[in-house]
Structures are given as C-alpha cells and as structure tokens.
Design a protein around this motif. Structure first.
Motif: not given
Lengths: 213, 70
Positions: A36-53
């Motif tokens: 699981i890549f859990d992007l919680n709270r301040e990690k739920a931002v575009k940069l993190e999401v795009e990077s993980r995807l």
C-alpha cells in the motif's frame, strides 16, 4: 505483485471520516500481502500522487477527497488528478474515487485515457454523521449507513473480485441500508433521502470485468 | 439546479428538513458540513447550497411517487 495507492487527506470532517473509514481496507490489503502506498494528510498532494503513479504502477487507485466534475482533490483541496492535465496517469489502473461528482467527466475521460475502470459518484456524495463521534468515526452508526458500501467495494476488489461483482455487492449494501433506514421508526428514517441520492449517483465506467490480481 | 426556488417549494423542503435529527450533521461534498438549522437557512436564502438541498429532496420525492423507493 499487486499494489494499491490510496490518498487520505484529513483537513476537515468529511475527509477525516473518509480517511478513517479507509483504515480497515489498508489492514486487509496488508494481510493479503498487497503493498500500500498510503498518502495520508500532507502527503496527499499532487507531487506525491504523480510520483507514485509514474514509478510504482499500483493496480488499484483509491482517491478519498473532495472533487468536482473534472477533478479530485487531496490535502487542503489541492487538485490531484484533473481532466486535460494528468488523467493519463490512471492508465491501466482500476480507480475508485470517494469524492463528489468526479465520475461525471473525469471518470469517462480517464477511461478514454486508458484507465481500466473508474467508479465513483457523478454528483455530490452526501453522508450524515454524529459530530459526537468525530474522535472515533468508525464507531459512528449513522455514518456507517453511508460509508459501509464504499468500504465493501474496495474490500471486494482486494479479495480479487471483478469491478462488476464488487460494484453490485456495494450497491446492495447501500440499498439494504436505505431499506433499513426507510422502515425504521427512529430518526434514521429521515436519512433515507441522502442514501437514495448516493445510490442513484454511484456509478462505474470502463471494463467492469477488470480485477486486481 | 439553478432556477429560482419558489417560496412554496422552499416551505415544503423546510418542513421536510425539520424531520432531520438535530444532533447530526450532513456532509455535502465540497460545500461542507451542515446541521439541520444551517440547511434550513440555506434553503431560505435560496443560494447554491440551498438549491442543492432542494434538488436532493425533489429527487427523493419523485422516486417515492414513482414507487422506486417503497
């Protein structure tokens, strides 16, 4: 090996509830050995999401947050996935967006861009909750009527069922909760209008025979 | 639903909203979270949130009338 990307902003009551109701899903995935890549709270931002995807190729993408016809947002309502900008990052993924309206335009556009399936709500997602339970959202019986179907949908996908099977089971849960509410003499009866609304606007696009495996 | 909400319709929706429990809140997506009194105030004002609340009520009443929910 299967993996899941989940966004869980928690900056207001709505996102806090959605985030906490996702915890059982994370635990189940963990039990199944699914990363699981859990992007919680301040990690739920575009940069993190795009990077993980881009780097991690999750099979299932679960987006908790607010939204509109063309966008799903994350921490403090930062747009994460938007039509015409980055919906192509959902290519080859099964997507579930627990957010308002995004299944109306972003859903079909994501399918056009190669997403396997996109399930969500084509209008506002409405739920009732007990503010006295804000510290323990998962013990809120009122919220359970509105959120248990959503939990069931992702649980079913994690167990290897197709989108079609998972969607059908999930809709049945929502329908059962609606009937329970409608036949109740208690104050739950007044909630029926919102359960009906969610049932009507819960939709799935794309290849309904897709499954994570 | 952007058309003007008649006073009769507002009155009908407000009467129905009165049946909501006072100790619960409603999350309406990006619009935010509202208690019963706040919902009623938005309907009285006839603003965007009030229009959404009216739309939800009308859709449910229509479903009841058509026997979809029963």
């Amino acid at each position: 090996m299967s993996s899941i990307l989940i966004t869980r902003p928690e900056h207001d009551d709505t996102t806090y509830y959605l985030s906490h109701w996702s915890k059982e899903i994370i635990a189940l995935a963990d039990q199944k050995g699914i990363h699981i890549f859990d992007l919680n709270r301040e990690k739920a931002v575009k940069l993190e999401v795009e990077s993980r995807l881009k780097k991690s190729y999750p099979n299932l993408v679960i987006l908790n947050g607010h939204g509109n016809d063309t966008t799903v947002t994350g921490h403090k309502n930062e747009p994460l996935i938007s039509v015409g900008e980055n919906e192509s990052l959902l290519k080859s993924r099964i997507v579930y967006a627990i957010s308002c309206k995004s299944a109306k335009v972003l859903g079909p556009k994501s399918i056009d861009a190669g997403a396997l399936s996109y399930t969500g709500y084509d209008d506002d997602f409405i739920f009732m909750y007990d503010p006295n339970k804000i510290s323990k959202p998962c013990s809120d019986e009122t919220a359970k009527l509105f959120l248990s179907h959503s939990q069931r949908f992702t649980e079913s996908l994690i167990k290897g069922n197709t989108v079609k099977e998972s969607f059908s089971r999930s809709k049945n849960i929502l329908r059962e909760n609606l009937m329970k509410s409608l036949s109740s003499d208690s104050k739950d009866n007044a909630l029926t209008r919102y359960l009906w609304w969610d049932l009507t606007h819960f939709v799935s696009h794309g290849d309904l025979n897709a499954a994570i495996s | 639903m952007k058309e003007h909400i008649s006073e009769d319709l507002k009155e009908l929706v407000i009467v129905r909203l009165e049946t909501l429990p006072s100790d619960r809140k409603v999350s309406i997506g990006a619009y935010g979270e509202f208690d019963k009194e706040e919902l009623i105030q938005h309907v009285k004002k006839g603003d965007e949130i009030g229009s959404k609340i009216v739309e939800v009520e009308l859709e449910f009443l229509r479903a009841l009338k058509e026997g979809i929910v029963a």
